[in-house]
Structure formats: C-alpha cells, structure tokens
Design a protein around this motif. Structure first.
Motif, mmCIF file in Angstrom:
data_model
loop_
_atom_site.group_PDB
_atom_site.id
_atom_site.type_symbol
_atom_site.label_atom_id
_atom_site.label_comp_id
_atom_site.label_asym_id
_atom_site.label_seq_id
_atom_site.Cartn_x
_atom_site.Cartn_y
_atom_site.Cartn_z
ATOM 1 N N PRO A 1 0.783 -1.166 0.008
ATOM 2 C CA PRO A 1 -0.092 -0.003 -0.022
ATOM 3 C C PRO A 1 0.675 1.287 -0.287
ATOM 4 N N CYS A 2 1.981 1.318 0.838
ATOM 5 C CA CYS A 2 2.854 2.251 0.954
ATOM 6 C C CYS A 2 3.612 2.753 -0.616
ATOM 7 N N ILE A 3 3.910 1.671 -1.264
ATOM 8 C CA ILE A 3 4.612 1.792 -2.630
ATOM 9 C C ILE A 3 3.595 2.359 -3.563
ATOM 10 N N ILE A 4 2.325 1.790 -3.396
ATOM 11 C CA ILE A 4 1.436 2.455 -4.479
ATOM 12 C C ILE A 4 1.128 3.714 -4.051
ATOM 13 N N ASN A 5 0.980 4.303 -2.754
ATOM 14 C CA ASN A 5 0.826 5.902 -2.570
ATOM 15 C C ASN A 5 2.060 6.444 -2.801
ATOM 16 N N LEU A 6 3.081 5.873 -2.872
ATOM 17 C CA LEU A 6 4.248 6.640 -3.080
ATOM 18 C C LEU A 6 4.347 6.886 -4.578
ATOM 19 N N LYS A 7 4.026 6.089 -5.488
ATOM 20 C CA LYS A 7 3.921 6.281 -6.716
ATOM 21 C C LYS A 7 3.052 7.423 -7.108
ATOM 22 N N LYS A 8 1.826 7.450 -6.478
ATOM 23 C CA LYS A 8 0.860 8.328 -6.888
ATOM 24 C C LYS A 8 1.569 9.791 -6.494
ATOM 25 N N LEU A 9 2.159 9.867 -5.358
ATOM 26 C CA LEU A 9 2.826 11.167 -4.805
ATOM 27 C C LEU A 9 3.745 11.664 -5.577
ATOM 28 N N LEU A 10 4.770 10.697 -6.253
ATOM 29 C CA LEU A 10 5.814 11.291 -7.098
ATOM 30 C C LEU A 10 5.060 11.712 -8.381
ATOM 31 N N ASP A 11 3.921 11.059 -8.630
ATOM 32 C CA ASP A 11 3.454 11.803 -10.237
ATOM 33 C C ASP A 11 2.638 13.114 -9.702
ATOM 34 N N THR A 12 2.045 13.105 -8.563
ATOM 35 C CA THR A 12 1.397 14.544 -8.317
ATOM 36 C C THR A 12 2.540 15.355 -8.209
ATOM 37 N N LEU A 13 3.595 15.086 -7.316
ATOM 38 C CA LEU A 13 4.629 16.319 -7.314
ATOM 39 C C LEU A 13 5.097 16.881 -8.389
ATOM 40 N N LYS A 14 5.412 15.723 -9.615
ATOM 41 C CA LYS A 14 5.534 16.217 -10.730
ATOM 42 C C LYS A 14 4.945 16.905 -11.548
ATOM 43 N N LYS A 15 3.688 16.751 -11.230
ATOM 44 C CA LYS A 15 2.307 17.414 -11.820
ATOM 45 C C LYS A 15 2.364 18.992 -11.367
ATOM 46 N N LEU A 16 2.697 19.155 -10.062
ATOM 47 C CA LEU A 16 2.921 20.152 -9.291
ATOM 48 C C LEU A 16 4.269 21.237 -9.567
ATOM 49 N N GLY A 17 4.940 20.623 -10.589
ATOM 50 C CA GLY A 17 6.011 21.426 -10.841
ATOM 51 C C GLY A 17 7.510 21.246 -9.865
ATOM 52 N N CYS A 18 7.299 20.074 -8.954
ATOM 53 C CA CYS A 18 8.523 20.041 -8.292
ATOM 54 C C CYS A 18 9.553 19.417 -9.188
ATOM 55 N N PRO A 19 10.715 19.795 -9.136
ATOM 56 C CA PRO A 19 11.964 19.561 -10.300
ATOM 57 C C PRO A 19 12.349 17.951 -9.901
ATOM 58 N N ASP A 20 13.445 18.022 -10.286
ATOM 59 C CA ASP A 20 13.990 16.422 -10.527
ATOM 60 C C ASP A 20 14.651 15.816 -9.374
ATOM 61 N N ASP A 21 15.136 14.541 -9.367
ATOM 62 C CA ASP A 21 15.530 13.627 -8.542
ATOM 63 C C ASP A 21 16.192 14.346 -7.365
ATOM 64 N N GLU A 22 17.167 15.030 -7.727
ATOM 65 C CA GLU A 22 17.778 15.859 -6.488
ATOM 66 C C GLU A 22 16.893 16.666 -5.594
ATOM 67 N N HIS A 23 15.883 16.639 -6.038
ATOM 68 C CA HIS A 23 15.053 17.772 -5.224
ATOM 69 C C HIS A 23 14.370 16.896 -3.842
#
Ligand SMILES: Nc1ncnc2c1ncn2[C@@H]1O[C@H](COP(=O)(O)OP(=O)(O)O)[C@@H](O)[C@H]1O
Ligand SMILES: [Mg+2]
Length: 404
Positions: free
Chosen positions: A282-304
């Motif tokens: 469940p955590c990994i699934i949420n994490l995937k969604k979270l990473l996508d959402t952050l990308k959409k919000l304009g959060c930059p790259d991996d380093e961030h």
C-alpha cells in the motif's frame, strides 16, 4: 510577457484608478514586468519591487510591507497614499521605502523613481543576494504511521550537530493536533495560527515569542491545538516560512500525509522534499501516486525529492531493489526498524536520536543530517543552498546559549 532580467513588480493597491495609473507608468518604462498575482491571496514569489497603497490601517500595511521586505519577498518598496499624515511618511521611510507617492499621482514622479530603481539594479548586477536564506526541508509521509514525525524530529535535532552549529526550527504543518510536541514531550502555548492571523505583525521578536525552544536546541512551531473556524490560507504560512528562512539555517517541516492546498503551496517553496515510506505494497502504491502528483505540481528533479524507507529490515517482503524498480527511482535512505529503542524513547518522552547515540538508527539520522553539511564551495551535498553571510538580525540576542 516576462523577459529575462526584467525587473519584477507586484502591486498591492486597492483603489482601481490608482492601480491603473501605476500600471501605466510602469508600462511606459522599458525593462519592468508587472506580475498578475495578487500578493495577499496566492503563494508569494520574490519580486524586485512592491508598490503598496497605504489605506485605512496604515500601521498594518506598513508592517506587512516590512514582513515582505525582511523575508526577501520584496526587495524594494514604493508606497502610495492619499493620507498625508507626516507620521505615516516617517514610518514608511524608516522601513527603507524607496519612494512615497502622495495621491493624486504624478506620472513623471513615478517614472523617475522607476528609472532610479533600474539604474540601481544594473549597478548591482552580479553582486548576489546578501540576505540569509535557510534551507526548507519538507518531510512528507506516503501514509499515516510510517514515521514521518519521527524522521522530521530526529533529522531536525541531528542537524544541530553539523559544523558551525546551525540554527534549526521545526514546523508542524498539520492544520490541527500536530504530533511534533508529543514526540518532543512538550506542551507549547502557541502555534503558527497566532502568527498567520497576525501576519502583518510578524517580526523577529514576535516570532521568537511564539516559538518553543526545546531542550535539544531546536525551535518548535506547533500546529493549532484546537479546531478553528478560520479558513487557513496558504499565503500567510508561505510568508511565515520565507521569513523564517532569514532567521534559521534549517527549517524542517512535518507535513504529515495530506496533500492539501497548504502543503501543495509549501512543497513549491521547499528546497528538499523527503517522502517517508515503509516497504509494503500500500505504501509503495501511494508513493508512486505522490511522485506523479509532485511532478504535476512542478517539483523538479530527483535531486530535489528523496525517498526514505523507514522501519527497514533486510528480510522484508519487498526488497529495496524491488521497490526502486517499481518506483523507477532510487531510495535515498533507509532507517532501520528499531522497535525497542523507539518504545524506550516514547516511554521516556525523548526523541530516538538523543537516546540512541552510537546505535544503527542514531548513526543513520546523523548521516542523513550530514548530507546537508557545507562543503568547501559553500554548496550543499544534494542541494544548491548558497551559504551567505550571517542573517540581518542579531540572532545571538535571540538564541543565547543554544546547545545543552
Ligand atoms: N525506525 C523505526 N523503528 C521502530 N519504530 C519506529 C520507527 N520510526 C517510527 N517508529 C514508531 O512508529 C510509530 C509511528 O511513528 P510516527 O513518526 O508518529 O509516524 P507518522 O508521523 O508517520 O504518523 C511511533 O510509535 C514511532 O515510535
Ligand atoms: Mg505524524
């Protein structure tokens, strides 16, 4: 459209006619860009110039301008008002306002002031920013109970050990009933709600009177302990955090796990976002969604964005490698499962890292904090913070003897 290198201007003017006149005057001078954002509503950015109208509550307006200037949101300020009371004028100039236009406006006077600002900016090119800018480290949970508060608190305390004894604050971002005070076994009287309700009053003395100093040396800004009818807008909170950056080297935020309007706004001003998870499905699934959402919000790259696997043990059902493959991203840190030490820390009302010196979990928090230490070039490992001169405030008068 904004051209590169243009001077950015934000207008805080209630009177529509005055707004038009100022905007026209600005448009008649090359090299300026008026931003469309309404300063009091949205998440503030940073601007070269703020033009503010002083209205019926002059003290409040001047204080708000002061907060924006001190926090680096507005570099220079022009005031305008139909009120000719000399006390207001003196107060505005004391704040360091570059101009005060008495209404009715004279377009030539405004243009002349703008040209002066332009000349100064050109003269200052390449000088860099001398305002202290602490780093905002945002700790976010991919699910409830994964250890977000534990990571935020222990990272904050471990940062104190870095070379140069940095100043560290922790902010509990939960809209109500935050968990940071419970973890630190403290009962603070105030929360950030007091400040956001009075954002125009914000200055270093007021902020320090609200912050709770924990015995470890970190300063705590808790969340409200009672339900409030007030709609909490992201703007004053973002302003508060930017202001805190001028006073502290690090501001660690416990964002909990809700990606509401407030935490969305705060992610955009964070220097580093840590997503905390445990290695289960469940955590990994949420994490995937979270990473996508952050990308959409304009959060930059991996380093961030860094992922922290908490309560890690080698024989977990999902291995680090499998999790990384599924997330298509490296897991930056793993914090071991340390049930006994955690229970003991909870029972003693102390953060794990203060009783776990020398243990694996204690070392991990230290290592995590060390990723934020300065190297010789003044750059952070895994970050881009430029260490500037010490802040503009006499911090020693607030902090005194910090370490215990
Ligand atoms: N690495 C760890 N090993 C063992 N227990 C942990 C660890 N991290 C957190 N815990 C425990 O897990 C519980 C939830 O932690 P907490 O930080 O409050 O989670 P969250 O903020 O995500 O809700 C607490 O009882 C805490 O002591
Ligand atoms: Mg929590």
């Amino acid at each position: 459209m904004k051209e590169n290198n243009s001077i950015t201007v934000i207008l805080d003017i209630k009177n529509q006619d005055v707004w038009e006149e100022i905007k026209n005057a600005i448009s008649s001078v090359e090299g300026f860009h008026v931003c469309d954002k309404a300063l009091r509503v949205q998440n503030p950015g940073t601007y070269d110039l703020l033009v503010m109208e002083i209205g019926d509550e002059p003290q409040k307006d001047i204080q708000f301008a002061n907060t924006l200037k001190t926090s680096g949101i507005a570099r220079d300020i022009f005031f305008t008002s139909s009120n000719t009371n000399p006390d207001i004028l003196i107060e505005a100039l004391r704040l360091g306002a570059k101009e005060f236009f008495i209404q009715p406006l004279k377009k030539e006077e405004v243009k002349k002031a703008l040209l002066k600002i332009k000349g100064q900016k050109e003269g200052k090119k390449g000088e860099g920013d001398s305002v202290k800018k602490g780093k905002i480290i945002n700790v976010f949970g991919s699910k409830g109970g994964v250890g977000t508060t534990t990571v935020a608190v222990n990272l904050a305390i471990s940062l104190l050990e870095l070379e140069g004894s940095p100043s560290v604050a922790i902010v509990d971002l939960k809209p109500v009933f935050g968990e940071v005070p419970v973890n630190l076994n403290i009962e603070p009287a105030f929360s950030w709600l007091e400040i956001t309700k009075n954002i125009s009053r914000l200055d270093p003395t007021y902020l320090m009177s609200i912050l709770y100093r924990h015995s470890s040396g970190i300063y705590v800004l808790p969340s409200p302990t009672e339900l409030t009818d007030l709609a909490i807008s992201p703007q004053p909170l973002a302003t508060l955090l930017k202001f805190m950056q001028t006073m502290f080297d690090f501001i660690v935020i416990d964002s909990g796990q809700s990606l509401d309007q407030i935490s969305q706004a705060i992610t955009t001003i964070s220097d580093k976002i840590f997503l905390v998870c445990v290695l289960n499905l469940p955590c990994i699934i949420n994490l995937k969604k979270l990473l996508d959402t952050l990308k959409k919000l304009g959060c930059p790259d991996d380093e961030h964005i860094g992922i922290i696997a908490n309560r890690f043990h080698r024989n977990s059902d999902i291995s680090l490698k499998e999790a990384e493959e599924s997330l298509k991203k490296k897991i930056s840190w793993s914090i071991p499962n340390a049930y006994k030490i955690s229970m003991s820390a909870t029972n003693q009302g102390k953060p794990v890292c203060t009783i776990a010196q020398g243990t694996e979990i204690g070392k991990k928090f230290k290592e995590l904090a060390h990723t934020f230490s300065l190297n010789n070039n003044g750059k952070m490992h895994g970050g881009t913070l430029k260490k500037t001169e010490k802040g503009i405030f006499p911090l020693s008068s607030f902090f005194g003897q910090r370490k215990v």
